[in-house]
Design a protein around this motif. Structure first.
Motif, PDB file in Angstrom:
ATOM      1  N   LEU A  97     -52.324 -58.215   6.615  1.00 20.15           N
ATOM      2  CA  LEU A  97     -51.377 -57.599   5.677  1.00 20.15           C
ATOM      3  C   LEU A  97     -51.265 -56.095   5.851  1.00 20.15           C
ATOM      4  CD1 LEU A  97     -52.127 -59.683   2.480  1.00 20.15           C
ATOM      5  CD2 LEU A  97     -50.225 -59.943   4.088  1.00 20.15           C
ATOM      6  N   LEU A  98     -52.255 -55.471   6.502  1.00 26.72           N
ATOM      7  CA  LEU A  98     -52.167 -54.043   6.779  1.00 26.72           C
ATOM      8  C   LEU A  98     -51.743 -53.763   8.222  1.00 26.72           C
ATOM      9  CD1 LEU A  98     -55.229 -52.668   4.800  1.00 26.72           C
ATOM     10  CD2 LEU A  98     -52.842 -52.844   4.090  1.00 26.72           C
ATOM     11  N   ASP A  99     -51.393 -54.810   8.956  1.00 25.16           N
ATOM     12  CA  ASP A  99     -50.836 -54.636  10.290  1.00 25.16           C
ATOM     13  C   ASP A  99     -49.508 -53.892  10.167  1.00 25.16           C
ATOM     14  OD1 ASP A  99     -50.722 -55.626  13.254  1.00 25.16           O
ATOM     15  OD2 ASP A  99     -48.763 -56.148  12.383  1.00 25.16           O
ATOM     16  N   SER A 100     -49.241 -52.979  11.075  1.00 28.38           N
ATOM     17  CA  SER A 100     -48.051 -52.130  10.937  1.00 28.38           C
ATOM     18  C   SER A 100     -46.756 -52.939  10.905  1.00 28.38           C
ATOM     19  CB  SER A 100     -48.003 -51.092  12.062  1.00 28.38           C
ATOM     20  OG  SER A 100     -47.901 -51.719  13.318  1.00 28.38           O
ATOM     21  N   ASN A 101     -46.653 -54.006  11.689  1.00 27.88           N
ATOM     22  CA  ASN A 101     -45.436 -54.830  11.657  1.00 27.88           C
ATOM     23  C   ASN A 101     -45.273 -55.544  10.321  1.00 27.88           C
ATOM     24  OD1 ASN A 101     -44.625 -54.213  14.303  1.00 27.88           O
ATOM     25  ND2 ASN A 101     -45.925 -55.819  15.140  1.00 27.88           N
ATOM     26  N   THR A 102     -46.382 -56.037   9.777  1.00 26.35           N
ATOM     27  CA  THR A 102     -46.328 -56.719   8.484  1.00 26.35           C
ATOM     28  C   THR A 102     -45.964 -55.747   7.377  1.00 26.35           C
ATOM     29  OG1 THR A 102     -48.071 -58.210   9.278  1.00 26.35           O
ATOM     30  CG2 THR A 102     -47.601 -58.243   6.926  1.00 26.35           C
ATOM     31  N   VAL A 103     -46.559 -54.559   7.408  1.00 27.89           N
ATOM     32  CA  VAL A 103     -46.250 -53.536   6.402  1.00 27.89           C
ATOM     33  C   VAL A 103     -44.776 -53.161   6.467  1.00 27.89           C
ATOM     34  CG1 VAL A 103     -46.666 -51.131   5.732  1.00 27.89           C
ATOM     35  CG2 VAL A 103     -48.595 -52.610   6.265  1.00 27.89           C
ATOM     36  N   GLN A 104     -44.265 -52.904   7.667  1.00 27.41           N
ATOM     37  CA  GLN A 104     -42.852 -52.532   7.826  1.00 27.41           C
ATOM     38  C   GLN A 104     -41.923 -53.665   7.408  1.00 27.41           C
ATOM     39  OE1 GLN A 104     -42.424 -51.290  11.883  1.00 27.41           O
ATOM     40  NE2 GLN A 104     -43.563 -49.393  11.579  1.00 27.41           N
ATOM     41  N   CYS A 105     -42.353 -54.884   7.600  1.00 29.58           N
ATOM     42  CA  CYS A 105     -41.518 -56.041   7.272  1.00 29.58           C
ATOM     43  C   CYS A 105     -41.457 -56.292   5.764  1.00 29.58           C
ATOM     44  CB  CYS A 105     -42.061 -57.272   7.987  1.00 29.58           C
ATOM     45  SG  CYS A 105     -41.146 -58.788   7.688  1.00 29.58           S
ATOM     46  N   PHE A 106     -42.617 -56.355   5.105  1.00 30.05           N
ATOM     47  CA  PHE A 106     -42.656 -56.775   3.711  1.00 30.05           C
ATOM     48  C   PHE A 106     -42.619 -55.631   2.708  1.00 30.05           C
ATOM     49  CE2 PHE A 106     -44.434 -60.555   5.777  1.00 30.05           C
ATOM     50  CZ  PHE A 106     -43.660 -61.529   5.186  1.00 30.05           C
ATOM     51  N   TYR A 107     -43.208 -54.506   3.031  1.00 31.69           N
ATOM     52  CA  TYR A 107     -43.259 -53.391   2.085  1.00 31.69           C
ATOM     53  C   TYR A 107     -43.200 -52.069   2.850  1.00 31.69           C
ATOM     54  CZ  TYR A 107     -47.933 -55.333   2.953  1.00 31.69           C
ATOM     55  OH  TYR A 107     -49.028 -55.930   3.526  1.00 31.69           O
ATOM     56  N   PRO A 108     -42.017 -51.748   3.386  1.00 30.35           N
ATOM     57  CA  PRO A 108     -41.879 -50.559   4.249  1.00 30.35           C
ATOM     58  C   PRO A 108     -42.184 -49.233   3.551  1.00 30.35           C
ATOM     59  CG  PRO A 108     -39.744 -51.559   3.812  1.00 30.35           C
ATOM     60  CD  PRO A 108     -40.771 -52.466   3.233  1.00 30.35           C
ATOM     61  N   SER A 109     -41.888 -49.094   2.278  1.00 25.84           N
ATOM     62  CA  SER A 109     -42.144 -47.819   1.602  1.00 25.84           C
ATOM     63  C   SER A 109     -43.630 -47.616   1.330  1.00 25.84           C
ATOM     64  CB  SER A 109     -41.369 -47.740   0.293  1.00 25.84           C
ATOM     65  OG  SER A 109     -41.814 -48.736  -0.594  1.00 25.84           O
ATOM     66  N   PHE A 110     -44.398 -48.680   1.362  1.00 29.23           N
ATOM     67  CA  PHE A 110     -45.828 -48.625   1.082  1.00 29.23           C
ATOM     68  C   PHE A 110     -46.571 -47.775   2.114  1.00 29.23           C
ATOM     69  CE2 PHE A 110     -50.155 -50.438   1.096  1.00 29.23           C
ATOM     70  CZ  PHE A 110     -50.451 -50.337  -0.243  1.00 29.23           C
ATOM     71  N   GLU A 111     -46.127 -47.851   3.364  1.00 30.04           N
ATOM     72  CA  GLU A 111     -46.813 -47.153   4.445  1.00 30.04           C
ATOM     73  C   GLU A 111     -46.814 -45.644   4.231  1.00 30.04           C
ATOM     74  OE1 GLU A 111     -47.213 -47.581   9.229  1.00 30.04           O
ATOM     75  OE2 GLU A 111     -45.239 -47.871   8.366  1.00 30.04           O
ATOM     76  N   SER A 112     -45.721 -45.106   3.751  1.00 30.05           N
ATOM     77  CA  SER A 112     -45.663 -43.659   3.563  1.00 30.05           C
ATOM     78  C   SER A 112     -46.268 -43.224   2.230  1.00 30.05           C
ATOM     79  CB  SER A 112     -44.216 -43.176   3.673  1.00 30.05           C
ATOM     80  OG  SER A 112     -43.423 -43.797   2.678  1.00 30.05           O
ATOM     81  N   THR A 113     -46.134 -44.041   1.186  1.00 25.23           N
ATOM     82  CA  THR A 113     -46.619 -43.623  -0.131  1.00 25.23           C
ATOM     83  C   THR A 113     -48.098 -43.895  -0.349  1.00 25.23           C
ATOM     84  OG1 THR A 113     -45.975 -45.719  -1.129  1.00 25.23           O
ATOM     85  CG2 THR A 113     -44.368 -43.932  -1.208  1.00 25.23           C
ATOM     86  N   GLU A 114     -48.641 -44.891   0.283  1.00 21.62           N
ATOM     87  CA  GLU A 114     -50.041 -45.288   0.053  1.00 21.62           C
ATOM     88  C   GLU A 114     -50.877 -45.191   1.322  1.00 21.62           C
ATOM     89  OE1 GLU A 114     -51.180 -45.805  -2.922  1.00 21.62           O
ATOM     90  OE2 GLU A 114     -49.208 -45.762  -3.863  1.00 21.62           O
ATOM     91  N   LYS A 115     -50.688 -44.134   2.081  1.00 17.96           N
ATOM     92  CA  LYS A 115     -51.400 -43.958   3.346  1.00 17.96           C
ATOM     93  C   LYS A 115     -52.925 -43.933   3.143  1.00 17.96           C
ATOM     94  CE  LYS A 115     -50.781 -41.611   7.658  1.00 17.96           C
ATOM     95  NZ  LYS A 115     -49.902 -42.437   8.390  1.00 17.96           N
ATOM     96  N   ALA A 116     -53.383 -43.310   2.053  1.00 19.04           N
ATOM     97  CA  ALA A 116     -54.822 -43.245   1.786  1.00 19.04           C
ATOM     98  C   ALA A 116     -55.407 -44.641   1.593  1.00 19.04           C
ATOM     99  CB  ALA A 116     -55.085 -42.384   0.560  1.00 19.04           C
ATOM    100  N   LEU A 117     -54.680 -45.506   0.876  1.00 15.83           N
ATOM    101  CA  LEU A 117     -55.151 -46.873   0.672  1.00 15.83           C
ATOM    102  C   LEU A 117     -55.196 -47.627   1.995  1.00 15.83           C
ATOM    103  CD1 LEU A 117     -55.987 -49.099  -1.327  1.00 15.83           C
ATOM    104  CD2 LEU A 117     -53.579 -49.711  -1.472  1.00 15.83           C
ATOM    105  N   LEU A 118     -54.161 -47.462   2.811  1.00 10.02           N
ATOM    106  CA  LEU A 118     -54.117 -48.142   4.104  1.00 10.02           C
ATOM    107  C   LEU A 118     -55.266 -47.718   5.007  1.00 10.02           C
ATOM    108  CD1 LEU A 118     -50.294 -48.043   4.930  1.00 10.02           C
ATOM    109  CD2 LEU A 118     -51.658 -50.033   4.330  1.00 10.02           C
ATOM    110  N   MET A 119     -55.712 -46.479   4.853  1.00  9.43           N
ATOM    111  CA  MET A 119     -56.799 -45.983   5.697  1.00  9.43           C
ATOM    112  C   MET A 119     -58.170 -46.325   5.126  1.00  9.43           C
ATOM    113  SD  MET A 119     -55.308 -42.354   6.991  1.00  9.43           S
ATOM    114  CE  MET A 119     -56.663 -42.098   8.092  1.00  9.43           C
TER     115      MET A 119
END
Length: 190
Positions: free
Chosen positions: A129-151
């Motif tokens: 679910l944190l794979d970049s393709n999955t993130v871009q597919c299902f919740y694209p805005s999440f990658e930029s707003t929740e970068k700390a959580l993703l890391m």
């Protein structure tokens, strides 16, 4: 220079720890996910059809992670490795195999099997679910707003799962995991 080498060391340890954690997942499942995910997500540019197919892939791979925790293998009297499903009464072989001198009733279902299944699914969920393709597919805005959580989430889940896997060590050699013979020969060679 010290901080960059320190950061490099921390990231190396994080990746090494996560790499060791991935070893606890069935290799075929992880390979299938990494092979099919970019195709099914159209490299993160999903249409509704891509989302359906990716959801099916995630569900099947998650089921595979859980199911494989309830399988084990044994070496038959003919020297071949046989697989089966672990039950409360012992191992139920997939095929009519020669158990011979192997006591299949000793392969009983344990609490540790359920713990492993649960945490294997959790680790796979974090990985997938944190794979970049999955993130871009299902919740694209999440990658930029929740970068700390993703890391921070993967290492935190890694530490928790590693601790649980140490408390409940996996002795099964089921589908998707190295057989007892190959893991023993690998440890003998190290």
């Amino acid at each position: 220079m010290t901080s960059s080498s320190s950061n490099s060391s921390i990231s190396d340890k994080t990746f090494t720890g996560f790499g060791n954690l991935i070893k606890l997942l069935p290799t075929g499942t992880v390979f299938a996910f990494h092979f099919l995910n970019p195709v099914l997500t159209n490299n993160g540019q999903c249409s509704p059809v891509n989302k359906v197919f990716t959801s099916i892939l995630l569900a099947l791979c998650g089921f595979s992670c859980a199911f494989s925790c309830f399988t084990d293998s044994y070496k038959g009297s003919d020297g071949s490795v046989y697989y089966g499903i672990v039950t409360i009464n012992g191992l139920l072989p997939f095929s009519g195999s020669s158990s011979g001198s192997v006591n299949l009733s000793s392969y009983k279902l344990r609490l540790a099997d359920f713990v492993h299944a649960f945490f294997s699914v959790i680790v796979f969920a974090v990985l997938s679910l944190l794979d970049s393709n999955t993130v871009q597919c299902f919740y694209p805005s999440f990658e930029s707003t929740e970068k700390a959580l993703l890391m921070s989430l993967p290492p935190v889940i890694g530490v928790i799962s590693s601790t649980i896997f140490m408390a409940f060590p996996n002795t099964r050699h089921g589908i998707g995991y190295p057989s007892a013979d190959s893991s023993n020969s690998n440890s003998d060679n190290s």
